[in-house]
Design an enzyme around this catalytic site. Structure first.
Site, short mmCIF file in Angstrom:
data_model
loop_
_atom_site.label_atom_id
_atom_site.label_comp_id
_atom_site.label_asym_id
_atom_site.label_seq_id
_atom_site.Cartn_x
_atom_site.Cartn_y
_atom_site.Cartn_z
N ASP A 196 42.53 99.08 -12.86
CA ASP A 196 42.28 98.72 -11.57
C ASP A 196 43.60 98.67 -10.67
OD1 ASP A 196 40.63 99.29 -9.12
OD2 ASP A 196 41.63 97.04 -8.68
N TYR A 248 49.95 97.31 -5.32
CA TYR A 248 50.36 95.35 -5.98
C TYR A 248 51.62 95.46 -6.33
CZ TYR A 248 44.73 95.80 -5.53
OH TYR A 248 43.45 95.85 -5.46
N LYS A 308 45.02 103.68 -6.16
CA LYS A 308 44.81 103.01 -4.08
C LYS A 308 45.83 103.90 -3.92
CE LYS A 308 41.51 99.91 -5.18
NZ LYS A 308 42.40 99.12 -6.59
N HIS A 355 42.63 102.79 0.04
CA HIS A 355 42.35 101.36 -0.53
C HIS A 355 42.16 100.50 1.24
CE1 HIS A 355 45.24 97.32 -2.15
NE2 HIS A 355 43.49 97.74 -1.97
#
Ligand code: A2P
Length: 349
Positions: free
Chosen positions: A57, A62, A92, A125
């Site tokens: 994921d 990130y 995302k 997201h």
């Protein structure tokens, strides 16, 4: 039919994923958040693949998709240990890329960073758009976030084109409340997943039953209560240290984390624990050899007190309002004319 790798061992179709009871997906999925340092991320992916994890994921926000891609490249592809079809990768779309003109490029950037030609799953997201551009968190001089008026329905239409072009197999939502999920459910390509914060202190029972009724599978982020969130204060309750959970775990000769993961599984929620510690990565997969009694499941359900750890702080006309208790109360997206919503970076990711 696309395949969803729910655990390290089982492959479930999307039908099963969205079905009422037959949902797997838990310790076999590793979440790779920005909390993880880049060097740790590569090692974590490697360890997870070795243990049997097959679902990763990820998210552009990130800022570690290159590292994930480097680790995947050692394992996946012609002549490697795994074929591309044997892994399931989620990414995302970040809030600054909601303008329909930006969606494909953002997806292609994630694909390039991950070293892949397609994704199994691409999520929006947040149901909230920030001003376009390279900055992850565009801010005004006074520090408040620069929002954009792009509606998530228009972003969704652009995401549907990604499916048509074969860049992603399926699309889904993250941090959407029930009303927002309904807004999308009539779409040409329906959302298969809504990924939200969910754990015994925030059981999301209403959202879960609503999503289920419209065929959307719920994925739990922070399934263990996100103990490593940098903004945790010393006196906040720690889910993993809850003595009631400890007592249950002792009876099953399992750890509190394993009990929580099993609780998610038994209520049909896909969960994506984050870990960079090899022993915990392994431990989180060893949850298939026990099940919780109905009494214990109910007991864990009763821990719920709508405690949101990843709570956006909402400011209305510069007055801080209470953080929403659960996803049905999320005040997102803001209506820019009336709301000034400030969401600290660490609380968004
Ligand atoms: P670490 O990454 O250092 O192994 P969540 O998935 O709810 O966001 O929780 C992530 C936090 O839980 C991280 O601090 C992670 O630590 C920790 N964690 C993950 N698995 C376990 C486990 N089996 N036992 C205890 N802590 C765990």
């Amino acid at each position: 039919m696309e395949k969803y790798l729910g655990t390290g061992r089982d492959i479930n179709t999307h039908t099963e994923l969205a079905g009422p009871t037959n949902v797997f997906g838990h310790g076999g999925i590793l979440k790779l958040t920005s909390v993880s340092a880049c060097s740790q991320v590569k090692q974590a992916v490697h360890t997870a693949l070795e243990c049997g994890y097959r679902h990763f994921d990820c998210a552009a926000a990130y800022e570690n998709e290159k590292e994930v891609g480097e680790a995947l490249a050692l394992w996946v592809g012609p002549g490697k240990a795994l074929q591309r079809e044997e892994v399931f990768v989620t990414s995302k779309l970040w809030n600054t890329k909601h303008d329909p003109q930006d969606v494909e490029e953002a997806c292609r950037t994630s694909l390039a960073d991950l070293g892949l030609s397609y994704l199994e799953l691409y999520l929006m997201h947040w149901p909230i758009a920030f001003q376009r551009g390279k900055e992850l968190m565009p801010r005004k001089e006074d520090g408040s976030i620069c929002y954009s008026d792009t509606h998530y329905r228009d972003t969704w239409t652009a995401m549907e084109s990604l499916v048509d072009r074969g860049l992603v197999k399926a699309i889904g939502l993250s941090n959407f409340n029930a009303r927002q999920t309904d807004d999308i459910s009539m779409a040409r390509h329906k959302p298969i997943v809504n990924q939200v914060e969910c754990h015994p202190y925030l059981s999301q029972a209403d959202l879960l039953s609503h999503c289920r009724s419209v065929g959307v599978c719920v994925t739990a982020y922070s399934p263990l209560g996100s103990g490593d969130r940098p903004w945790a204060s010393a006196n906040e309750p720690s889910l993993l240290a809850d003595p009631r959970l400890g007592a249950i775990a002792q009876r099953y000769k399992k750890t509190p984390a394993q009990v929580i993961l099993q609780w998610h599984i038994q209520r049909g929620v896909v969960c994506i624990p984050k870990s960079v510690t090899p022993s915990r990565i392994q431990q989180n997969l060893n949850v298939f050899d026990f099940s919780l009694s109905e009494e214990d499941t109910k007991s864990i359900e009763s821990f719920n007190h709508n405690k949101r750890f990843i709570a956006p702080t909402v400011e209305v006309s510069h007055q801080v309002s209470l953080a929403p208790k659960n996803n049905s109360e999320l005040l997102l997206p803001p209506e820019p004319k009336y709301l000034d919503v400030y969401i600290p970076k660490h609380e968004l990711l």
